[in-house]
Each structure stands twice: as structure tokens, then as C-alpha cells.
Scaffold this motif. Structure first.
Motif, PDB file in Angstrom:
ATOM      1  N   LEU A  98       0.830  -1.207   0.000  1.00  0.00           N
ATOM      2  CA  LEU A  98       0.000   0.000   0.000  1.00  0.00           C
ATOM      3  C   LEU A  98       0.863   1.254   0.000  1.00  0.00           C
ATOM      4  CD1 LEU A  98      -2.683  -1.030   2.643  1.00  0.00           C
ATOM      5  CD2 LEU A  98      -3.091  -0.548   0.226  1.00  0.00           C
ATOM      6  N   LEU A  99       0.543   2.159  -0.894  1.00  0.00           N
ATOM      7  CA  LEU A  99       1.177   3.480  -0.895  1.00  0.00           C
ATOM      8  C   LEU A  99       0.087   4.495  -0.582  1.00  0.00           C
ATOM      9  CD1 LEU A  99       3.259   3.317  -4.209  1.00  0.00           C
ATOM     10  CD2 LEU A  99       4.173   3.342  -1.876  1.00  0.00           C
ATOM     11  N   PRO A 100       0.423   5.568   0.135  1.00  0.00           N
ATOM     12  CA  PRO A 100      -0.587   6.602   0.382  1.00  0.00           C
ATOM     13  C   PRO A 100      -0.845   7.429  -0.884  1.00  0.00           C
ATOM     14  CG  PRO A 100       1.520   7.257   1.308  1.00  0.00           C
ATOM     15  CD  PRO A 100       1.715   5.881   0.739  1.00  0.00           C
ATOM     16  N   GLU A 121     -12.952  -4.459  -4.535  1.00  0.00           N
ATOM     17  CA  GLU A 121     -13.515  -4.671  -3.199  1.00  0.00           C
ATOM     18  C   GLU A 121     -12.391  -4.852  -2.180  1.00  0.00           C
ATOM     19  OE1 GLU A 121     -16.723  -7.386  -3.980  1.00  0.00           O
ATOM     20  OE2 GLU A 121     -17.187  -7.413  -1.825  1.00  0.00           O
ATOM     21  N   MET A 122     -11.396  -5.619  -2.584  1.00  0.00           N
ATOM     22  CA  MET A 122     -10.253  -5.847  -1.707  1.00  0.00           C
ATOM     23  C   MET A 122      -9.532  -4.532  -1.420  1.00  0.00           C
ATOM     24  SD  MET A 122      -6.966  -8.172  -2.478  1.00  0.00           S
ATOM     25  CE  MET A 122      -6.251  -6.869  -3.443  1.00  0.00           C
ATOM     26  N   GLU A 123      -9.374  -3.739  -2.456  1.00  0.00           N
ATOM     27  CA  GLU A 123      -8.673  -2.472  -2.312  1.00  0.00           C
ATOM     28  C   GLU A 123      -9.440  -1.536  -1.380  1.00  0.00           C
ATOM     29  OE1 GLU A 123      -5.907  -2.779  -3.208  1.00  0.00           O
ATOM     30  OE2 GLU A 123      -5.078  -0.761  -3.283  1.00  0.00           O
ATOM     31  N   LEU A 124     -10.753  -1.546  -1.518  1.00  0.00           N
ATOM     32  CA  LEU A 124     -11.610  -0.716  -0.666  1.00  0.00           C
ATOM     33  C   LEU A 124     -11.393  -1.106   0.798  1.00  0.00           C
ATOM     34  CD1 LEU A 124     -13.771   1.412  -1.402  1.00  0.00           C
ATOM     35  CD2 LEU A 124     -15.482  -0.400  -1.311  1.00  0.00           C
ATOM     36  N   LYS A 125     -11.387  -2.412   1.063  1.00  0.00           N
ATOM     37  CA  LYS A 125     -11.224  -2.894   2.444  1.00  0.00           C
ATOM     38  C   LYS A 125      -9.844  -2.577   2.977  1.00  0.00           C
ATOM     39  CE  LYS A 125     -14.578  -6.571   2.845  1.00  0.00           C
ATOM     40  NZ  LYS A 125     -14.614  -7.452   1.646  1.00  0.00           N
ATOM     41  N   ARG A 126      -8.812  -2.849   2.170  1.00  0.00           N
ATOM     42  CA  ARG A 126      -7.481  -2.665   2.747  1.00  0.00           C
ATOM     43  C   ARG A 126      -7.122  -1.202   2.932  1.00  0.00           C
ATOM     44  NH1 ARG A 126      -2.232  -4.100  -0.577  1.00  0.00           N
ATOM     45  NH2 ARG A 126      -2.876  -2.915  -2.372  1.00  0.00           N
ATOM     46  N   GLY A 129      -9.581   3.655   6.291  1.00  0.00           N
ATOM     47  CA  GLY A 129      -8.873   4.230   7.440  1.00  0.00           C
ATOM     48  C   GLY A 129      -7.422   4.579   7.165  1.00  0.00           C
ATOM     49  N   LEU A 130      -6.894   4.145   6.015  1.00  0.00           N
ATOM     50  CA  LEU A 130      -5.468   4.374   5.740  1.00  0.00           C
ATOM     51  C   LEU A 130      -5.125   5.854   5.625  1.00  0.00           C
ATOM     52  CD1 LEU A 130      -2.938   2.543   5.103  1.00  0.00           C
ATOM     53  CD2 LEU A 130      -3.325   3.175   2.729  1.00  0.00           C
ATOM     54  N   GLN A 135     -12.012   8.887   2.514  1.00  0.00           N
ATOM     55  CA  GLN A 135     -12.452   7.586   2.007  1.00  0.00           C
ATOM     56  C   GLN A 135     -11.399   7.058   1.031  1.00  0.00           C
ATOM     57  OE1 GLN A 135     -15.134   5.351   2.192  1.00  0.00           O
ATOM     58  NE2 GLN A 135     -15.329   6.423   4.135  1.00  0.00           N
ATOM     59  N   PRO A 136     -11.236   5.740   0.934  1.00  0.00           N
ATOM     60  CA  PRO A 136     -10.337   5.211  -0.102  1.00  0.00           C
ATOM     61  C   PRO A 136     -10.729   5.793  -1.452  1.00  0.00           C
ATOM     62  CG  PRO A 136     -11.189   3.443   1.276  1.00  0.00           C
ATOM     63  CD  PRO A 136     -11.894   4.686   1.703  1.00  0.00           C
ATOM     64  N   ARG A 137      -9.731   6.143  -2.232  1.00  0.00           N
ATOM     65  CA  ARG A 137     -10.036   6.803  -3.509  1.00  0.00           C
ATOM     66  C   ARG A 137     -10.142   5.761  -4.622  1.00  0.00           C
ATOM     67  NH1 ARG A 137      -6.769  12.396  -3.479  1.00  0.00           N
ATOM     68  NH2 ARG A 137      -5.051  11.476  -2.335  1.00  0.00           N
ATOM     69  N   LEU A 138     -11.375   5.473  -4.978  1.00  0.00           N
ATOM     70  CA  LEU A 138     -11.648   4.495  -6.027  1.00  0.00           C
ATOM     71  C   LEU A 138     -12.488   5.126  -7.117  1.00  0.00           C
ATOM     72  CD1 LEU A 138     -10.600   2.316  -4.030  1.00  0.00           C
ATOM     73  CD2 LEU A 138     -12.475   0.878  -4.807  1.00  0.00           C
ATOM     74  N   LEU A 139     -12.118   4.870  -8.347  1.00  0.00           N
ATOM     75  CA  LEU A 139     -12.849   5.424  -9.487  1.00  0.00           C
ATOM     76  C   LEU A 139     -13.147   4.297 -10.472  1.00  0.00           C
ATOM     77  CD1 LEU A 139     -13.734   7.822 -11.380  1.00  0.00           C
ATOM     78  CD2 LEU A 139     -11.357   7.946 -12.119  1.00  0.00           C
TER      79      LEU A 139
END
Ligand code: F6R
Length: 378
Positions: A98-100, A121-126, A129-130, A135-139
Motif C-alpha cells: 500500500l502506498l498513500p 472490493e479488496m482495495e476498498l477494504k485494505r 482508514g489508511l 475515504q479510499p479513492r476508487l474510481l
């Protein structure tokens, strides 16, 4: 339904200029010029999604993965953001550390591909909170915003391609490329990674694409149909490209495999001499994408090396016959265009070639064997 076309695939190939036009109308500001104090792009995205990005990762399968490769080229070369592209089926079992400040982009035409959804889905979970409150940035990039992808991912670029019926992706691919052009221009604007005149050049070039695509359809379909007769017995094809057109070589090979069942491989042209050139002889046509720009001379010399092994060379290029006579046996002409925008044009003759070879062989172009439009199992 097919509006006079023999197959949906051909109809969808012809819909491509219209898809690009719609994308431009919806997402590029008509009132923008090089002096405007605002971005040329109007994507419906929350600004926090794109702020301070240090890294982008793209996950996808098949043709959508090829669109991701073109996206990586643009995001790195124009927006200056390090970008990785992963097969979703590999990513989900070996996720990178994981990179910020990372944006994860899922690309899928159906919005239902099991591996792509699972990777996201996995990326969202991992990532929960990072980045603190963020929120996790997903597009998601898709033409089906109502799909499972649309439910999973909070931000979507609707590519406006609509539903595609032919199993072989054509108009949805071109629309995914458009999403990457627009996203790249928006990021380049925000980060000032590209000077104004260059940005204006790219915007002008994008606006010219639909007419150039129409020109390819008008001028080439008959020729490609006739040419396809020459390949009735052909068992292997090689597709070469470099730089931003390397993914288009992969896509040309995939289209041909999928619908004609001919063995085809795409390579970055510079890799030929590291092994694949051993495959060449008079029976193996080599389709080479040679567009003016950073790697033009290099590709031409790679093509000449292949021709010296007796291979039949087919060039996707704006060169005329006299200019091309020492390099190519057949030409699939495309208008001269900014190299960065050329994939939208170079993919079209390859789609038509795959289509006509398969149709000529009497195959079920819209429903190729062993394939489904949505791959909802792993
Ligand atoms: C190629 C093709 C497949 C899909 C792949 C991913 O013509 O249709 O390679 O590109 O199955 O599908 P989507 O984009 O729906 O995730």
C-alpha cells in the motif's frame, strides 16, 4: 436492431465516431480556449478524489486492461503521475504494498467482471482508514454506471458508449480511451504538468477525432474487406507497435484471436529481435502501427527488419504508397494526428481487419465460441 449491418460488431464499430462526439460534448467545455482561467474538462468527480495524488493503479481485464495501458502512458507522460496497470486476476492474489495518496481505477465495460470487482472490493477494504478521514479513492470507468461496479465504487466516469452487444469490445474500448484522455487533461490542468499551448493542442486534436474516425470508416472498409480475402489460409499474425500504440498492437491481436480464432501476438516492436523474429517467414503477416512521433523512425526500421525475413508487412500509417514502398506491402491509412491521440484512430483498421477476416470465414462474429459478454465467474 442491426440497422442494416450484418453484425452488431460492425454496427458498433460504426458507432464509434458518435460515441467520441458525445463524450466530448458532455465532458469537454465548448467555451474553453487556451486563455481560459478554468479547466477544459468537466468530469462529474468530487475534487478530493484527484487532490495530491502520488500514484495511480489501474485494474482491469482483457480489452479494458489494454485501455488501462494507454491510460498509464497518458497519466505518466502528460500528467506526470506514476501509474501501474494490473490484471485484476493477478492483483487480487498478489496486491502490491500500500502506498498513500493513491487513486485506484477499475475499468470494465460490463461493470460485472468478477475479477475486477473482487480486486476493487479488496482495495476498498485494505484502504479503509489508511488516509485518516479520507475515504479510499476508487474510481470506476464504465459505460454501465448501473452495474455492480456502479454500486461498489462511489465515483464513476460514464463513458457514454451505451450498451454493447457484440462480444468483442469495440466502441466501449474507444470510450474508455476517451475517459483516460479527459482524466489526464483534468489532472494535467490541476497539476500544471503540461503547458497551456500543449494543452490547447490536445483539446483541439480531440475535437477533430470524430471527423477523422469517419474518414477512416469511409475510406477503408471496402479495402480491408478485399484484403481479408488474402488471409483465408493464414494461421498466425504478429502485431507491432511502440509507445502509446503498443497497447493497440495487443488489442489488434486480441480482436483477431477472439473472433477469427487465428493465433495472433502483439509485441512492442523493439522486442522482436529478442526472440519473436524467429517466428517470421512468408506465411506470417506482420501488422505494424507506424505513426509520426517519438518512435516513428524506430518502428519503421523494426518493420524493415521483419520484411527482410520475407514477412508480409501491413502498415497502419499516414505514409503514402511512395513513402511506404520500402517498408510496407499493404497500407491501412490513417490521418496524420498528434501521436498521443493516435490510438483512437489506429485501433479502427485493426477492428475492421479482425471483423472482415472472421466474417469472411463465416464465423459467428457477435458470439464467438467460448466467450461471454460478461465474465461473472472467476
Ligand atoms: C475483448 C473482450 C474481453 C473483455 C474482458 C473484460 O473484446 O471483450 O477481453 O475486455 O472480459 O471485460 P469488461 O470490460 O467487461 O470487464
Amino acid at each position: 436492431e442491426k440497422q442494416g449491418f450484418k453484425h452488431y460488431m460492425l454496427k458498433e464499430i460504426y458507432e464509434q465516431p458518435g460515441v467520441v462526439r458525445t463524450c466530448l460534448e458532455d465532458y469537454l467545455r465548448a467555451d474553453w480556449d487556451g486563455d481560459s482561467p478554468f479547466s477544459p474538462v468537466q468530469l462529474p468527480l468530487d475534487p478530493s478524489l484527484l487532490e495530491n495524488l502520488q500514484h495511480i493503479q489501474i485494474v482491469a481485464c482483457g480489452t479494458s486492461w489494454h485501455a488501462g495501458l494507454v491510460g498509464k502512458y497518458l497519466l505518466e507522460q502528460v500528467a506526470q503521475i506514476p501509474t501501474s496497470v494490473q490484471y485484476a486476476s493477478e492483483f487480487r492474489y498478489a496486491p502490491p504494498p500500500l502506498l498513500p495518496n493513491t487513486l485506484t481505477i477499475g475499468v470494465t465495460q460490463s461493470g460485472e467482471t468478477a475479477d475486477t470487482l473482487a480486486a476493487l472490493e479488496m482495495e476498498l477494504k485494505r484502504r479503509q482508514g489508511l488516509e485518516g478521514a479520507l475515504q479510499p479513492r476508487l474510481l470506476g470507468i464504465t459505460n454501465r454506471p448501473e452495474s455492480s461496479l456502479g454500486h461498489l465504487v462511489p465515483h464513476i466516469i460514464d463513458t457514454r458508449a451505451g450498451i454493447e452487444i457484440g462480444v468483442a469490445a469495440t466502441k466501449t474500448f474507444v470510450a474508455q480511451l476517451m475517459a483516460f484522455y479527459l482524466l489526464t487533461l483534468e489532472l494535467a490542468w490541476q497539476r500544471q504538468s503540461c503547458d497551456r499551448p500543449r494543452l490547447a493542442e490536445l483539446v483541439t486534436g480531440l475535437r477533430q477525432l470524430p471527423a477523422q474516425m469517419e474518414q477512416i470508416l469511409e475510406s477503408q472498409e471496402r479495402y480491408i474487406e478485399a484484403l481479408s480475402h488474402d488471409f483465408a489460409e493464414t494461421q498466425d499474425f504478429i502485431f507491432l507497435g511502440r509507445g502509446i500504440n503498443f497497447p493497440i498492437a495487443l488489442e489488434g491481436a486480441l480482436k483477431l484471436k477472439e473472433i477469427s480464432y487465428i493465433h495472433a501476438e502483439g509485441y512492442p516492436a523493439g522486442e522482436m529481435k529478442h526472440g519473436p523474429i524467429a517466428l517470421l517467414d512468408a506465411k506470417v503477416p506482420v501488422v505494424t502501427i507506424a505513426m509520426p512521433g517519438s518512435v516513428f523512425e524506430k518502428v519503421l526500421s523494426n518493420a524493415q527488419e521483419a520484411r527482410a525475413r520475407d514477412a508480409r508487412l501491413i502498415g497502419v500509417t499516414p505514409l503514402d504508397e511512395a513513402e511506404a514502398q520500402h517498408t510496407f506491402d499493404n497500407l491501412l491509412p490513417v490521418p496524420e494526428v498528434d501521436e498521443l491521440l493516435s490510438p483512437i484512430l489506429t485501433v479502427m483498421p485493426l477492428q475492421l481487419l479482425a471483423y472482415h477476416i472472421a466474417a469472411r470465414r463465416g464465423l459467428d462474429v457477435d458470439q464467438p465460441r467460448n466467450l461471454a459478454k460478461s465474465v461473472t465467474v472467476e
